[in-house]
Scaffold this active site. Structure first.
Site, PDB file in Angstrom:
ATOM      1  N   LYS A 190      71.993  62.554 -16.992  1.00 34.15           N
ATOM      2  CA  LYS A 190      72.740  63.026 -18.157  1.00 34.15           C
ATOM      3  C   LYS A 190      71.847  63.126 -19.418  1.00 34.15           C
ATOM      4  CE  LYS A 190      76.790  63.493 -16.171  1.00 34.15           C
ATOM      5  NZ  LYS A 190      76.565  63.267 -14.750  1.00 34.15           N
TER       6      LYS A 190
HETATM    7  C1  LIG Z   1      82.340  66.029 -14.984  1.00 35.97           C
HETATM    8  C2  LIG Z   1      81.992  64.632 -14.569  1.00 35.97           C
HETATM    9  N1  LIG Z   1      82.874  63.645 -14.786  1.00 35.97           N
HETATM   10  C3  LIG Z   1      82.628  62.365 -14.456  1.00 35.97           C
HETATM   11  C4  LIG Z   1      81.433  62.027 -13.855  1.00 35.97           C
HETATM   12  C5  LIG Z   1      81.199  60.591 -13.461  1.00 35.97           C
HETATM   13  O1  LIG Z   1      80.161  60.036 -14.205  1.00 35.97           O
HETATM   14  P1  LIG Z   1      79.534  58.625 -13.759  1.00 35.97           P
HETATM   15  O2  LIG Z   1      78.514  58.909 -12.702  1.00 35.97           O
HETATM   16  O3  LIG Z   1      78.910  58.083 -15.018  1.00 35.97           O
HETATM   17  O4  LIG Z   1      80.628  57.777 -13.278  1.00 35.97           O
HETATM   18  C6  LIG Z   1      80.470  63.008 -13.608  1.00 35.97           C
HETATM   19  C7  LIG Z   1      79.205  62.652 -12.977  1.00 35.97           C
HETATM   20  O5  LIG Z   1      78.327  63.407 -12.746  1.00 35.97           O
HETATM   21  C8  LIG Z   1      80.749  64.346 -13.971  1.00 35.97           C
HETATM   22  O6  LIG Z   1      79.888  65.333 -13.741  1.00 35.97           O
END
Ligand SMILES: Cc1ncc(COP(=O)(O)O)c(C=O)c1O
Length: 404
Positions: A190
């Site tokens: 990210k």
């Molecule tokens: C659109 C979206 N929402 C939520 C997430 C979940 O993030 P995390 O890996 O920090 O839980 C991601 C992860 O890539 C994502 O792309």
């Protein structure tokens, strides 16, 4: 004959961690305090300050955890419905299922691949409890109509801002709008990376209080408070069956230093996106949607869509880029194409024509701050070699094209 030069593989993505992050992590390790403590608190304060508005920021160990907590605190429960988009990662919808509620998927807009606010309004039923817009790739959804609809229909809005740091809507940073909560991801790929991590941002003190308790087993005191305050460390009360979603000070140490670099990182992402726009505009593809004038796109992802008359199919393009030593990706395989979501909710591609059509054509090109101009030039050259129409020689036959 000069020896062949083999370029190393250019990954699709790589985190940008410098000496500052390393030093801060070493300090955290030397401090003797590894779990949630002063560094996590500092990261939360710095993050809230970065938002530049009266918000509270709560660090968690992933955006998935943050979305789960925010929905729970917003009162989403069994048999409720939450409206969201299939054009996302499965985490967005799975947290709705954690609570026994049901996602109601609506199609995305053809141009932005963000949730369509007209479809959102049409999908509201007596069971709808919340709307979860996803700011795909770092471009803001049309938030004004979504928030207006939610207020009129007494619904909660929880923004999935995993891609959207920093992004603006109506001149305001995502995280400072009038939704109930916004959740950012600090996963390794990210725009701000702590390896795993996330941040819930909210203006609602009651929602913040509930998330704070539920992120640590439903205990009314966190570990640092237990060991530092005058009340004996052994004493705590469990007030709800909570979760184990707290961020460690080691992750927060990385986050503190990443946040200080965020504007510089973002400037570089904008530069890379602009250069792709200029270099690829004449090819058989569609460039990513841009925000309205004056708004900020986080450029977490640079997603192009190959045209129907492109010389290569999407899968062929990816295979040839891989052979050229360049990593790419696909965002997203929409949820209605995954067996669990397809079969549980009887979804079909024709329910989501825009998401289905986009999926067949999308490719995400590498865009990250550690890429050099030469790295990007390689991507551009390889893309052009695959997608440029074959050159014709003097007698009209295609001239042989070098393999990208
Ligand atoms: C659109 C979206 N929402 C939520 C997430 C979940 O993030 P995390 O890996 O920090 O839980 C991601 C992860 O890539 C994502 O792309």
């Amino acid at each position: 004959m000069a020896p062949a030069v083999h370029n190393p593989f250019l990954p699709f993505c790589a985190p940008d961690v410098g000496e500052e992050e390393i030093a801060e992590v070493v300090d955290a390790l030397r401090s003797g305090w590894l779990t949630t403590g002063l560094r996590t608190k500092r990261f939360e304060e710095d993050f809230a300050r970065y938002m530049g508005s009266e918000v509270e920021a709560l660090a968690v160990n992933s955006a998935t955890a943050g979305l789960h907590l925010a929905l729970e605190a917003a009162g989403v429960g069994p048999a409720d419905e939450v409206i969201t988009t299939p054009y996302t990662f499965t985490a967005t919808a799975e947290v709705i299922r954690y609570l026994g509620a049901h996602p109601v998927f609506v199609d995305v807009r053809e141009d932005t691949l963000n949730i369509d606010s007209d479809f959102t309004e049409a999908a509201i039923t007596a069971r709808t409890k919340a709307i979860m817009p996803v700011h795909f790739a770092g471009l803001a959804c049309e938030m004004a109509p979504i928030i207006r609809t939610a207020k009129r229909r007494c619904l909660k809005v929880i923004e999935d801002a995993a891609h959207a740091l920093p992004t603006t809507s109506g001149g305001r940073l995502i995280g400072t709008l009038d939704s109930d909560a916004t959740v950012f991801s600090f996963y390794a790929t990210k725009t701000l990376a702590t390896g795993e991590g996330g941040m819930i941002v909210t203006r609602d003190p009651a929602l913040a209080r509930r998330c704070r308790v539920m992120r640590l087993h439903g205990i009314d005191r966190d570990a640092f408070d237990r060991y530092m305050s005058e009340t004996p460390a052994w004493f705590y009360s469990v007030v709800a069956p909570g979760f184990k979603y707290n961020m460690t000070d080691v992750a927060a140490a990385i986050g503190i230093q990443q946040l200080r670099k965020l504007n510089r990182f973002h400037h570089r992402r904008e530069e890379l996106a602009r250069r792709y726009d200029e270099a690829l505009a004449d090819l058989c593809l569609r460039l990513p949607a841009h925000p309205p004038q004056g708004e900020v796109h986080a450029w977490h992802l640079y997603v192009v869509r190959l045209n129907d008359d492109s010389p290569a199919s999407r899968d062929d393009f990816i295979a040839r880029m891989t052979r050229a030593g360049i990593g790419t990706s696909v965002h997203f395989i929409p949820l209605h194409l995954h067996p669990y979501w397809r079969d549980t909710y009887r979804l079909s591609p024709s329910d989501f024509p825009n998401a289905s059509r986009a999926y067949e054509r999308v490719v995400s090109l590498p865009l990250y701050t550690r890429m050099t101009d030469a790295d990007q030039e390689r991507v551009i050259r390889a893309t052009r070699a695959i997608l440029s129409p074959p050159r014709r020689n003097a007698i009209g036959a295609p001239a042989s094209l070098a393999e990208a």
